[in-house]
Design a protein around this motif. Structure first.
Motif, mmCIF file in Angstrom:
data_model
loop_
_atom_site.group_PDB
_atom_site.id
_atom_site.type_symbol
_atom_site.label_atom_id
_atom_site.label_comp_id
_atom_site.label_asym_id
_atom_site.label_seq_id
_atom_site.Cartn_x
_atom_site.Cartn_y
_atom_site.Cartn_z
ATOM 1 N N GLY A 63 0.819 -1.205 0.000
ATOM 2 C CA GLY A 63 0.000 0.000 0.000
ATOM 3 C C GLY A 63 0.851 1.252 0.000
ATOM 4 N N PRO A 64 0.240 2.430 0.077
ATOM 5 C CA PRO A 64 0.994 3.684 0.049
ATOM 6 C C PRO A 64 2.095 3.710 1.101
ATOM 7 N N LEU A 65 3.273 4.171 0.688
ATOM 8 C CA LEU A 65 4.442 4.166 1.555
ATOM 9 C C LEU A 65 5.061 5.554 1.584
ATOM 10 N N ALA A 66 5.206 6.137 2.775
ATOM 11 C CA ALA A 66 5.881 7.417 2.947
ATOM 12 C C ALA A 66 7.359 7.181 3.229
ATOM 13 N N VAL A 67 8.213 7.964 2.569
ATOM 14 C CA VAL A 67 9.656 7.885 2.778
ATOM 15 C C VAL A 67 10.182 9.309 2.945
ATOM 16 N N PHE A 68 10.960 9.547 4.006
ATOM 17 C CA PHE A 68 11.590 10.856 4.169
ATOM 18 C C PHE A 68 13.097 10.694 4.278
ATOM 19 N N GLU A 69 13.804 11.825 4.228
ATOM 20 C CA GLU A 69 15.261 11.939 4.125
ATOM 21 C C GLU A 69 15.692 11.675 2.676
ATOM 22 N N SER A 70 16.378 12.666 2.115
ATOM 23 C CA SER A 70 16.669 12.632 0.678
ATOM 24 C C SER A 70 17.498 11.420 0.277
ATOM 25 N N GLY A 71 18.499 11.046 1.065
ATOM 26 C CA GLY A 71 19.303 9.879 0.717
ATOM 27 C C GLY A 71 18.484 8.607 0.703
ATOM 28 N N ALA A 72 17.634 8.442 1.715
ATOM 29 C CA ALA A 72 16.777 7.260 1.774
ATOM 30 C C ALA A 72 15.814 7.231 0.588
ATOM 31 N N ILE A 73 15.311 8.397 0.207
ATOM 32 C CA ILE A 73 14.377 8.462 -0.925
ATOM 33 C C ILE A 73 15.074 8.034 -2.210
ATOM 34 N N LEU A 74 16.296 8.536 -2.436
ATOM 35 C CA LEU A 74 16.973 8.182 -3.682
ATOM 36 C C LEU A 74 17.334 6.701 -3.730
ATOM 37 N N ILE A 75 17.752 6.134 -2.601
ATOM 38 C CA ILE A 75 18.010 4.695 -2.576
ATOM 39 C C ILE A 75 16.715 3.930 -2.862
ATOM 40 N N TYR A 76 15.621 4.355 -2.243
ATOM 41 C CA TYR A 76 14.338 3.684 -2.461
ATOM 42 C C TYR A 76 13.940 3.735 -3.934
ATOM 43 N N LEU A 77 14.051 4.906 -4.546
ATOM 44 C CA LEU A 77 13.652 5.036 -5.948
ATOM 45 C C LEU A 77 14.594 4.268 -6.869
ATOM 46 N N ALA A 78 15.887 4.247 -6.531
ATOM 47 C CA ALA A 78 16.833 3.476 -7.337
ATOM 48 C C ALA A 78 16.500 1.992 -7.294
ATOM 49 N N GLU A 79 16.161 1.493 -6.113
ATOM 50 C CA GLU A 79 15.819 0.073 -5.988
ATOM 51 C C GLU A 79 14.463 -0.226 -6.605
ATOM 52 N N LYS A 80 13.560 0.714 -6.555
ATOM 53 C CA LYS A 80 12.234 0.530 -7.157
ATOM 54 C C LYS A 80 12.339 0.408 -8.679
ATOM 55 N N THR A 81 13.226 1.228 -9.274
ATOM 56 C CA THR A 81 13.316 1.282 -10.739
ATOM 57 C C THR A 81 14.473 0.476 -11.311
ATOM 58 N N GLY A 82 15.440 0.106 -10.460
ATOM 59 C CA GLY A 82 16.630 -0.563 -10.966
ATOM 60 C C GLY A 82 17.566 0.365 -11.719
ATOM 61 N N LYS A 83 17.539 1.663 -11.398
ATOM 62 C CA LYS A 83 18.339 2.650 -12.124
ATOM 63 C C LYS A 83 19.241 3.433 -11.169
ATOM 64 N N PHE A 84 20.432 3.764 -11.663
ATOM 65 C CA PHE A 84 21.356 4.704 -11.023
ATOM 66 C C PHE A 84 21.939 4.213 -9.701
ATOM 67 N N LEU A 85 21.819 2.926 -9.408
ATOM 68 C CA LEU A 85 22.481 2.310 -8.258
ATOM 69 C C LEU A 85 22.586 0.818 -8.530
ATOM 70 N N ALA A 86 23.805 0.323 -8.571
ATOM 71 C CA ALA A 86 23.995 -1.106 -8.835
ATOM 72 C C ALA A 86 23.333 -1.938 -7.741
ATOM 73 N N PRO A 87 22.800 -3.111 -8.079
ATOM 74 C CA PRO A 87 22.101 -3.921 -7.083
ATOM 75 C C PRO A 87 23.020 -4.530 -6.031
ATOM 76 N N LYS A 88 24.309 -4.656 -6.340
ATOM 77 C CA LYS A 88 25.237 -5.249 -5.374
ATOM 78 C C LYS A 88 26.657 -4.977 -5.822
ATOM 79 N N GLY A 89 27.588 -5.320 -4.965
ATOM 80 C CA GLY A 89 28.987 -5.325 -5.348
ATOM 81 C C GLY A 89 29.691 -3.988 -5.260
ATOM 82 N N ARG A 90 30.856 -3.931 -5.896
ATOM 83 C CA ARG A 90 31.762 -2.796 -5.810
ATOM 84 C C ARG A 90 31.092 -1.494 -6.246
ATOM 85 N N GLN A 91 30.399 -1.519 -7.402
ATOM 86 C CA GLN A 91 29.827 -0.285 -7.922
ATOM 87 C C GLN A 91 28.785 0.288 -6.976
ATOM 88 N N ARG A 92 27.994 -0.593 -6.346
ATOM 89 C CA ARG A 92 27.004 -0.129 -5.371
ATOM 90 C C ARG A 92 27.699 0.482 -4.148
#
Length: 212
Positions: A63-92
């Motif tokens: 259901g609807p999910l609230a997220v605050f703090e800019s860093g947490a938001i960007l990590i959340y959106l990156a994981e939601k879309t699979g973009k701009f943050l590697a899923p694991k490893g050195r690059q992440r």
């Protein structure tokens, strides 16, 4: 659909840049600091820390999910879309360390510098010197990093998105105040031009589109 609660600050623009880069549909809800809208019960239900940015993902898990703090938001959106943050490893790991570097350093130190230089009712030389020195030191760290890689984490990532809105308006001020530390900062200026030329960044930097 994402509800974005934001205002015309570097922290707010981090998230609008990410939303534009990901192509996610979103609705902007300006939170006007001048009217103390960050203290309304409605906003505090989304972010108990009464700061922007915050989001509500209407299609969050369970259901609807609230997220605050800019860093947490960007990590959340990156994981939601699979973009701009590697899923694991050195690059992440590299992207996350530079993300946290911005959150712990650039944001609070630049914020304090701007406050004591422009907003404080009394100009305190000690405070201005302290935060100018630390801002210049951080700029020097980034200048060295960007001499090693095109972007902060190697590839363009959320680390660049969280840092650009702070550096773009500040580099000339800090370089002018501490030229012996910062120098001409050619690597940062090249990076600012590269990031600033991205259409999504240009759109995100205009959110919200009025000063209220």
């Amino acid at each position: 659909m994402i509800d974005l609660y934001t205002w015309t600050t570097p922290n707010g623009r981090k998230v609008s840049i990410m939303l534009e880069e990901c192509g996610l549909p979103y609705t902007v809800h300006p939170v006007n600091f001048g009217n103390n809208e960050q203290f309304t019960p409605e906003f505090l239900a989304i972010n108990p820390n009464n700061r922007i940015p915050a989001i509500v993902d209407r299609e969050g898990d369970g259901g609807p999910l609230a997220v605050f703090e800019s860093g947490a938001i960007l990590i959340y959106l990156a994981e939601k879309t699979g973009k701009f943050l590697a899923p694991k490893g050195r690059q992440r790991a590299i992207a996350l360390e530079w993300l946290m570097w911005q959150m712990a350093g650039i944001g609070p130190m630049f914020g304090q510098l701007f406050h004591f230089m422009t907003a404080a009712p009394e100009k305190l030389p000690y405070a201005i010197e302290r935060y100018t020195n630390e801002a210049a030191r951080l700029v020097k760290v980034l200048e060295k990093r960007l001499g090693e890689a095109q972007y902060m984490a190697g590839d363009y990532s959320i680390a660049d998105m969280v840092t650009y809105p702070w550096l773009a308006p500040a580099i000339d001020l800090i370089a002018g105040a501490k030229p012996e530390v910062v120098g001409e900062a050619p690597n940062i200026r090249r990076w600012l031009a590269d990031v600033g030329a991205r259409p999504a960044v240009q759109r995100g930097m205009k959110v919200p589109s009025f000063l209220g």
